[in-house]
Every structure is written in structure tokens, then in C-alpha cells.
Write a protein that holds these residues in place. Structure first.
Motif, PDB file in Angstrom:
ATOM      1  N   VAL A  35       0.840  -1.203   0.000  1.00 31.36           N
ATOM      2  CA  VAL A  35       0.000   0.000   0.000  1.00 31.36           C
ATOM      3  C   VAL A  35       0.873   1.252   0.000  1.00 31.36           C
ATOM      4  O   VAL A  35       0.628   2.197  -0.768  1.00 31.36           O
ATOM      5  CB  VAL A  35      -0.971  -0.016   1.199  1.00 31.36           C
ATOM      6  CG1 VAL A  35      -1.632   1.339   1.384  1.00 31.36           C
ATOM      7  CG2 VAL A  35      -2.011  -1.096   1.016  1.00 31.36           C
ATOM      8  N   LEU A  36       1.894   1.267   0.840  1.00 34.05           N
ATOM      9  CA  LEU A  36       2.786   2.431   0.865  1.00 34.05           C
ATOM     10  C   LEU A  36       3.571   2.561  -0.430  1.00 34.05           C
ATOM     11  O   LEU A  36       3.843   3.670  -0.895  1.00 34.05           O
ATOM     12  CB  LEU A  36       3.737   2.338   2.055  1.00 34.05           C
ATOM     13  CG  LEU A  36       3.097   2.569   3.422  1.00 34.05           C
ATOM     14  CD1 LEU A  36       4.099   2.282   4.530  1.00 34.05           C
ATOM     15  CD2 LEU A  36       2.561   3.976   3.538  1.00 34.05           C
ATOM     16  N   PHE A  37       3.946   1.440  -1.040  1.00 32.64           N
ATOM     17  CA  PHE A  37       4.652   1.476  -2.316  1.00 32.64           C
ATOM     18  C   PHE A  37       3.790   2.106  -3.400  1.00 32.64           C
ATOM     19  O   PHE A  37       4.254   2.935  -4.180  1.00 32.64           O
ATOM     20  CB  PHE A  37       5.063   0.055  -2.719  1.00 32.64           C
ATOM     21  CG  PHE A  37       5.709  -0.033  -4.065  1.00 32.64           C
ATOM     22  CD1 PHE A  37       7.014   0.400  -4.236  1.00 32.64           C
ATOM     23  CD2 PHE A  37       5.024  -0.536  -5.151  1.00 32.64           C
ATOM     24  CE1 PHE A  37       7.619   0.323  -5.486  1.00 32.64           C
ATOM     25  CE2 PHE A  37       5.606  -0.612  -6.393  1.00 32.64           C
ATOM     26  CZ  PHE A  37       6.917  -0.184  -6.564  1.00 32.64           C
ATOM     27  N   VAL A  38       2.521   1.735  -3.437  1.00 32.80           N
ATOM     28  CA  VAL A  38       1.614   2.295  -4.446  1.00 32.80           C
ATOM     29  C   VAL A  38       1.365   3.776  -4.187  1.00 32.80           C
ATOM     30  O   VAL A  38       1.357   4.591  -5.110  1.00 32.80           O
ATOM     31  CB  VAL A  38       0.287   1.499  -4.466  1.00 32.80           C
ATOM     32  CG1 VAL A  38      -0.765   2.210  -5.292  1.00 32.80           C
ATOM     33  CG2 VAL A  38       0.523   0.095  -4.980  1.00 32.80           C
ATOM     34  N   ARG A  41       5.061   5.672  -4.369  1.00 31.86           N
ATOM     35  CA  ARG A  41       5.849   5.406  -5.575  1.00 31.86           C
ATOM     36  C   ARG A  41       7.344   5.398  -5.273  1.00 31.86           C
ATOM     37  O   ARG A  41       8.151   5.981  -6.001  1.00 31.86           O
ATOM     38  CB  ARG A  41       5.522   6.418  -6.665  1.00 31.86           C
ATOM     39  CG  ARG A  41       4.099   6.350  -7.126  1.00 31.86           C
ATOM     40  CD  ARG A  41       3.831   7.311  -8.247  1.00 31.86           C
ATOM     41  NE  ARG A  41       2.420   7.269  -8.598  1.00 31.86           N
ATOM     42  CZ  ARG A  41       1.699   8.353  -8.786  1.00 31.86           C
ATOM     43  NH1 ARG A  41       2.222   9.537  -8.676  1.00 31.86           N
ATOM     44  NH2 ARG A  41       0.436   8.235  -9.109  1.00 31.86           N
ATOM     45  N   SER A  42       7.687   4.740  -4.193  1.00 33.41           N
ATOM     46  CA  SER A  42       9.079   4.628  -3.786  1.00 33.41           C
ATOM     47  C   SER A  42       9.306   3.231  -3.225  1.00 33.41           C
ATOM     48  O   SER A  42       8.405   2.624  -2.656  1.00 33.41           O
ATOM     49  CB  SER A  42       9.401   5.676  -2.724  1.00 33.41           C
ATOM     50  OG  SER A  42      10.680   5.455  -2.193  1.00 33.41           O
ATOM     51  N   VAL A  43      10.538   2.742  -3.369  1.00 37.44           N
ATOM     52  CA  VAL A  43      10.887   1.436  -2.821  1.00 37.44           C
ATOM     53  C   VAL A  43      11.453   1.581  -1.416  1.00 37.44           C
ATOM     54  O   VAL A  43      11.214   0.733  -0.549  1.00 37.44           O
ATOM     55  CB  VAL A  43      11.913   0.737  -3.746  1.00 37.44           C
ATOM     56  CG1 VAL A  43      12.368  -0.586  -3.166  1.00 37.44           C
ATOM     57  CG2 VAL A  43      11.323   0.535  -5.130  1.00 37.44           C
ATOM     58  N   VAL A  44      12.154   2.666  -1.163  1.00 40.18           N
ATOM     59  CA  VAL A  44      12.870   2.854   0.100  1.00 40.18           C
ATOM     60  C   VAL A  44      11.954   3.386   1.202  1.00 40.18           C
ATOM     61  O   VAL A  44      12.037   2.924   2.350  1.00 40.18           O
ATOM     62  CB  VAL A  44      14.072   3.805  -0.107  1.00 40.18           C
ATOM     63  CG1 VAL A  44      14.801   4.055   1.188  1.00 40.18           C
ATOM     64  CG2 VAL A  44      15.022   3.224  -1.140  1.00 40.18           C
ATOM     65  N   LEU A  45      11.094   4.324   0.897  1.00 45.14           N
ATOM     66  CA  LEU A  45      10.255   4.935   1.933  1.00 45.14           C
ATOM     67  C   LEU A  45       9.337   3.948   2.653  1.00 45.14           C
ATOM     68  O   LEU A  45       9.226   4.024   3.879  1.00 45.14           O
ATOM     69  CB  LEU A  45       9.444   6.089   1.336  1.00 45.14           C
ATOM     70  CG  LEU A  45      10.237   7.366   1.044  1.00 45.14           C
ATOM     71  CD1 LEU A  45       9.334   8.407   0.393  1.00 45.14           C
ATOM     72  CD2 LEU A  45      10.850   7.904   2.297  1.00 45.14           C
TER      73      LEU A  45
END
Length: 90
Positions: A35-38, A41-45
């Protein structure tokens, strides 16, 4: 042998919860990351957010043990510490 009563019920519930814990924890971590990736739009955050949430929860549990179980700050807060259970030494 069949065993009944409250202690047996508690043991059954704890065993079942502990058996399902790894799968449940993995589901929560993966779904939160996705959900956070979508959204971000970051891999690290998302990974940083999961790490910081984990550290926050661990620190909160540590503070609860330090205050309530070990009895630090019991005088100003006005309670009797629970103490920790330790197996008898041999």
C-alpha cells in the motif's frame, strides 16, 4: 488424556495464536509495504516506514516493562510494581 478447565483453554488459545502469528505478521508487513509502495511510488520509503514503526513499538514495550514491571516511577505514579516472573534458580 483429556484435560479441561481454564488453564487448558488458555493453553489452547495461546498455542493457536502462536501457530498463526508468523503468517499473520507476514501478511501485515507485505500488505502495508505494498500500500505504501503504491501511494508513495518509492521502494525505500515504505521499508523505512516499516522499520521506524517496528522500532517505535519495541521502544514502547520496553518502556512499559521498565515502568510497570520493574517498578521504575512507581512512587510518583502511585502503583505497586508487578515484578517479573523468573524461573527458580537451581
Amino acid at each position: 488424556m483429556l484435560v479441561g478447565g481454564g488453564a487448558a483453554d488458555v493453553d489452547d488459545v495461546v498455542s493457536r495464536v502462536w501457530a498463526d502469528f508468523p503468517r499473520s505478521a507476514a501478511f501485515i508487513v507485505v500488505s502495508t509495504y505494498l500500500v505504501l509502495f503504491v501511494l508513495l511510488r518509492s521502494v525505500v520509503l515504505p521499508a523505512k516506514a516499516l522499520a521506524m514503526n517496528t522500532l517505535s513499538i519495541v521502544a514502547s514495550f520496553g518502556a512499559l516493562v521498565w515502568i510497570f514491571q520493574e517498578g521504575n516511577l512507581s512512587a510518583p505514579l502511585g502503583f505497586a510494581p508487578l515484578g517479573s516472573w523468573r524461573p527458580p534458580s537451581r
